[in-house]
Design a protein around this motif. Structure first.
Motif, PDB file in Angstrom:
ATOM      1  N   PHE A  21       0.852  -1.185   0.000  1.00 30.97           N
ATOM      2  CA  PHE A  21       0.000   0.000   0.000  1.00 30.97           C
ATOM      3  C   PHE A  21       0.888   1.235   0.000  1.00 30.97           C
ATOM      4  N   PHE A  22       1.055   1.814  -1.184  1.00 33.92           N
ATOM      5  CA  PHE A  22       1.933   2.958  -1.402  1.00 33.92           C
ATOM      6  C   PHE A  22       1.078   4.215  -1.310  1.00 33.92           C
ATOM      7  N   ALA A  99       2.050 -10.121 -10.795  1.00 39.71           N
ATOM      8  CA  ALA A  99       2.019  -8.780 -10.209  1.00 39.71           C
ATOM      9  C   ALA A  99       0.903  -7.955 -10.830  1.00 39.71           C
ATOM     10  N   LEU A 100       0.218  -7.201  -9.982  1.00 36.17           N
ATOM     11  CA  LEU A 100      -0.841  -6.299 -10.434  1.00 36.17           C
ATOM     12  C   LEU A 100      -0.537  -4.906  -9.900  1.00 36.17           C
ATOM     13  N   LEU A 101      -0.438  -3.926 -10.792  1.00 36.91           N
ATOM     14  CA  LEU A 101      -0.216  -2.541 -10.399  1.00 36.91           C
ATOM     15  C   LEU A 101      -1.535  -1.786 -10.516  1.00 36.91           C
ATOM     16  N   TYR A 102      -1.960  -1.224  -9.410  1.00 36.77           N
ATOM     17  CA  TYR A 102      -3.242  -0.518  -9.334  1.00 36.77           C
ATOM     18  C   TYR A 102      -2.915   0.922  -8.968  1.00 36.77           C
ATOM     19  N   LEU A 103      -2.763   1.753  -9.990  1.00 33.00           N
ATOM     20  CA  LEU A 103      -2.213   3.096  -9.802  1.00 33.00           C
ATOM     21  C   LEU A 103      -3.342   4.103  -9.584  1.00 33.00           C
ATOM     22  N   ALA A 104      -3.854   4.119  -8.354  1.00 32.69           N
ATOM     23  CA  ALA A 104      -5.027   4.927  -8.032  1.00 32.69           C
ATOM     24  C   ALA A 104      -4.683   6.305  -7.479  1.00 32.69           C
ATOM     25  N   ALA A 105      -3.422   6.551  -7.144  1.00 33.25           N
ATOM     26  CA  ALA A 105      -3.058   7.851  -6.561  1.00 33.25           C
ATOM     27  C   ALA A 105      -3.287   8.970  -7.572  1.00 33.25           C
ATOM     28  N   ALA A 106      -3.973  10.016  -7.155  1.00 32.30           N
ATOM     29  CA  ALA A 106      -4.230  11.178  -8.016  1.00 32.30           C
ATOM     30  C   ALA A 106      -3.046  12.134  -7.904  1.00 32.30           C
ATOM     31  N   VAL A 107      -2.025  11.874  -8.699  1.00 32.97           N
ATOM     32  CA  VAL A 107      -0.796  12.669  -8.631  1.00 32.97           C
ATOM     33  C   VAL A 107      -1.007  13.996  -9.358  1.00 32.97           C
ATOM     34  N   SER A 108      -0.515  15.070  -8.754  1.00 31.13           N
ATOM     35  CA  SER A 108      -0.646  16.395  -9.355  1.00 31.13           C
ATOM     36  C   SER A 108       0.002  16.436 -10.734  1.00 31.13           C
ATOM     37  N   ASP A 109      -0.565  17.221 -11.649  1.00 39.08           N
ATOM     38  CA  ASP A 109       0.000  17.377 -12.995  1.00 39.08           C
ATOM     39  C   ASP A 109       1.191  18.328 -12.999  1.00 39.08           C
ATOM     40  N   PHE A 110       1.275  19.213 -11.999  1.00 31.57           N
ATOM     41  CA  PHE A 110       2.334  20.211 -11.963  1.00 31.57           C
ATOM     42  C   PHE A 110       3.000  20.245 -10.590  1.00 31.57           C
ATOM     43  N   TYR A 111       4.251  20.642 -10.558  1.00 34.28           N
ATOM     44  CA  TYR A 111       4.969  20.713  -9.284  1.00 34.28           C
ATOM     45  C   TYR A 111       6.142  21.678  -9.406  1.00 34.28           C
ATOM     46  N   ALA A 151       3.645  -7.273 -15.906  1.00 36.26           N
ATOM     47  CA  ALA A 151       2.620  -7.075 -14.875  1.00 36.26           C
ATOM     48  C   ALA A 151       1.286  -6.651 -15.494  1.00 36.26           C
ATOM     49  N   PHE A 152       0.222  -6.901 -14.748  1.00 39.33           N
ATOM     50  CA  PHE A 152      -1.120  -6.454 -15.126  1.00 39.33           C
ATOM     51  C   PHE A 152      -1.291  -5.056 -14.530  1.00 39.33           C
ATOM     52  N   THR A 153      -1.259  -4.041 -15.386  1.00 35.84           N
ATOM     53  CA  THR A 153      -1.204  -2.660 -14.909  1.00 35.84           C
ATOM     54  C   THR A 153      -2.487  -1.918 -15.197  1.00 35.84           C
ATOM     55  N   ILE A 154      -3.011  -1.275 -14.155  1.00 34.52           N
ATOM     56  CA  ILE A 154      -4.246  -0.494 -14.253  1.00 34.52           C
ATOM     57  C   ILE A 154      -3.942   0.938 -13.836  1.00 34.52           C
ATOM     58  N   SER A 155      -4.296   1.879 -14.679  1.00 35.17           N
ATOM     59  CA  SER A 155      -4.185   3.289 -14.296  1.00 35.17           C
ATOM     60  C   SER A 155      -5.585   3.896 -14.236  1.00 35.17           C
ATOM     61  N   PHE A 156      -5.654   5.105 -13.729  1.00 39.02           N
ATOM     62  CA  PHE A 156      -6.938   5.801 -13.587  1.00 39.02           C
ATOM     63  C   PHE A 156      -6.917   7.090 -14.399  1.00 39.02           C
ATOM     64  N   LYS A 157      -8.079   7.456 -14.897  1.00 35.24           N
ATOM     65  CA  LYS A 157      -8.235   8.723 -15.603  1.00 35.24           C
ATOM     66  C   LYS A 157      -9.441   9.442 -15.016  1.00 35.24           C
ATOM     67  N   LEU A 158      -9.208  10.612 -14.448  1.00 31.64           N
ATOM     68  CA  LEU A 158     -10.279  11.412 -13.853  1.00 31.64           C
ATOM     69  C   LEU A 158     -10.524  12.635 -14.713  1.00 31.64           C
ATOM     70  N   GLU A 159     -11.781  12.857 -15.071  1.00 29.75           N
ATOM     71  CA  GLU A 159     -12.166  14.032 -15.836  1.00 29.75           C
ATOM     72  C   GLU A 159     -13.408  14.661 -15.215  1.00 29.75           C
ATOM     73  N   LEU A 180      -5.308  -1.675 -18.834  1.00 30.64           N
ATOM     74  CA  LEU A 180      -6.639  -1.152 -18.539  1.00 30.64           C
ATOM     75  C   LEU A 180      -6.552   0.241 -17.937  1.00 30.64           C
ATOM     76  N   VAL A 181      -7.502   1.094 -18.319  1.00 29.18           N
ATOM     77  CA  VAL A 181      -7.680   2.385 -17.662  1.00 29.18           C
ATOM     78  C   VAL A 181      -9.074   2.406 -17.038  1.00 29.18           C
ATOM     79  N   ILE A 182      -9.136   2.776 -15.769  1.00 33.13           N
ATOM     80  CA  ILE A 182     -10.431   2.951 -15.114  1.00 33.13           C
ATOM     81  C   ILE A 182     -10.762   4.434 -15.162  1.00 33.13           C
ATOM     82  N   GLY A 183     -11.774   4.773 -15.958  1.00 29.53           N
ATOM     83  CA  GLY A 183     -12.174   6.159 -16.123  1.00 29.53           C
ATOM     84  C   GLY A 183     -13.266   6.532 -15.140  1.00 29.53           C
ATOM     85  N   ASN A 184     -13.175   7.716 -14.583  1.00 28.80           N
ATOM     86  CA  ASN A 184     -14.243   8.179 -13.703  1.00 28.80           C
ATOM     87  C   ASN A 184     -14.409   9.687 -13.842  1.00 28.80           C
ATOM     88  N   VAL A 185     -15.665  10.110 -13.744  1.00 25.67           N
ATOM     89  CA  VAL A 185     -16.004  11.527 -13.782  1.00 25.67           C
ATOM     90  C   VAL A 185     -16.091  12.006 -12.342  1.00 25.67           C
TER      91      VAL A 185
END
Length: 236
Positions: A21-22, A99-111, A151-159, A180-185
């Motif tokens: 759990f990262f 291995a399964l990567l579940y990249l759910a962290a909403a990382v900032s676009d800018f820094y 690895a089985f890698t899943i990323s997220f896309k928030l709009e 796979l991308v899990i999209g969510n509004v």
């Protein structure tokens, strides 16, 4: 807050996965996530502190049950996140398709990159302050191709605009080559998501009855991912 990641980690543990759990240092954590105001639910009875929060016994029991299958790795800054993500993926590489990567962290676009950080306190006497933000490096492609290509890698896309969600999700799949991308509004993220693959888009949505019963959409998300991961392993 990290609700999705913490909830999903619980469901992956229940499904038999070992979980790294990262997480951001102060975000919600598996099993304790519903008890952020725990102090308000503690009473002193006969000189002993007793917690009366609903569900606390079950949560503590589960936490102890899965403690040997859960590794907590915190990060604070984006630099920490990018560095540790690579380290963790390197450790997972030997597990191949398991291995399964579940990249759910909403990382900032800018820094603000480390080399632009001021050494000393910025003085208000210097007048107005102008900030120049850099784009956060996109690590997904290099992580997948170099560190965990199997690895089985899943990323997220928030709009916030549902009309561009599928297009943006497929763009990420084409660019990074993951599964796979899990999209969510933003407005509906706790009730509806879309599993986006190059050739298909499958919505997952909670019914009114499920919402009223307190069902979390992460339950459905992880159920479907476990099925897809099993097929992914078998097909290779």
């Amino acid at each position: 807050m990290g609700t999705r990641g913490a909830s999903s980690a619980e469901h992956f543990l229940r499904a038999g996965y070992a979980v790294i759990f990262f997480h951001r240092e102060e975000s919600l954590k598996p099993f304790s996530r519903k008890f952020v105001n725990l102090f308000a639910d503690i009473e002193v009875i006969d000189g002993k502190a007793i917690c009366t929060a609903p569900g606390i016994t079950e949560a503590v029991t589960e936490q102890h049950k899965y403690k040997d299958d859960l590794c907590m790795v915190p990060f604070v800054t984006i630099d920490d996140y990018l560095h540790l993500l690579e380290k963790l993926c390197a450790l997972l590489a030997n597990h191949g398709r398991l291995a399964l990567l579940y990249l759910a962290a909403a990382v900032s676009d800018f820094y603000i990159s480390q080399d632009k950080m001021p050494t000393h306190k910025i003085q208000s006497s210097d007048g107005d302050l102008n900030l120049s933000l850099s784009v956060v490096p996109k690590k997904l492609g290099s992580v997948i191709s170099s560190l965990v290509p199997e690895a089985f890698t899943i990323s997220f896309k928030l709009e916030t605009d549902e009309s561009i969600l599928i297009k943006k999700a497929r763009g990420a799949l084409e660019k990074y080559g993951h599964e796979l991308v899990i999209g969510n509004v933003l407005q509906m993220r706790k009730r509806k998501v879309v599993f986006v693959e190059l050739a298909a888009a499958e919505p997952i949505e909670l019914s009114d009855n499920e919402v009223n019963a307190g069902v979390e959409i992460e339950t459905r998300i992880v159920e479907e991912l476990v099925k897809k991961h099993s097929v992914f392993i078998e097909n290779h």
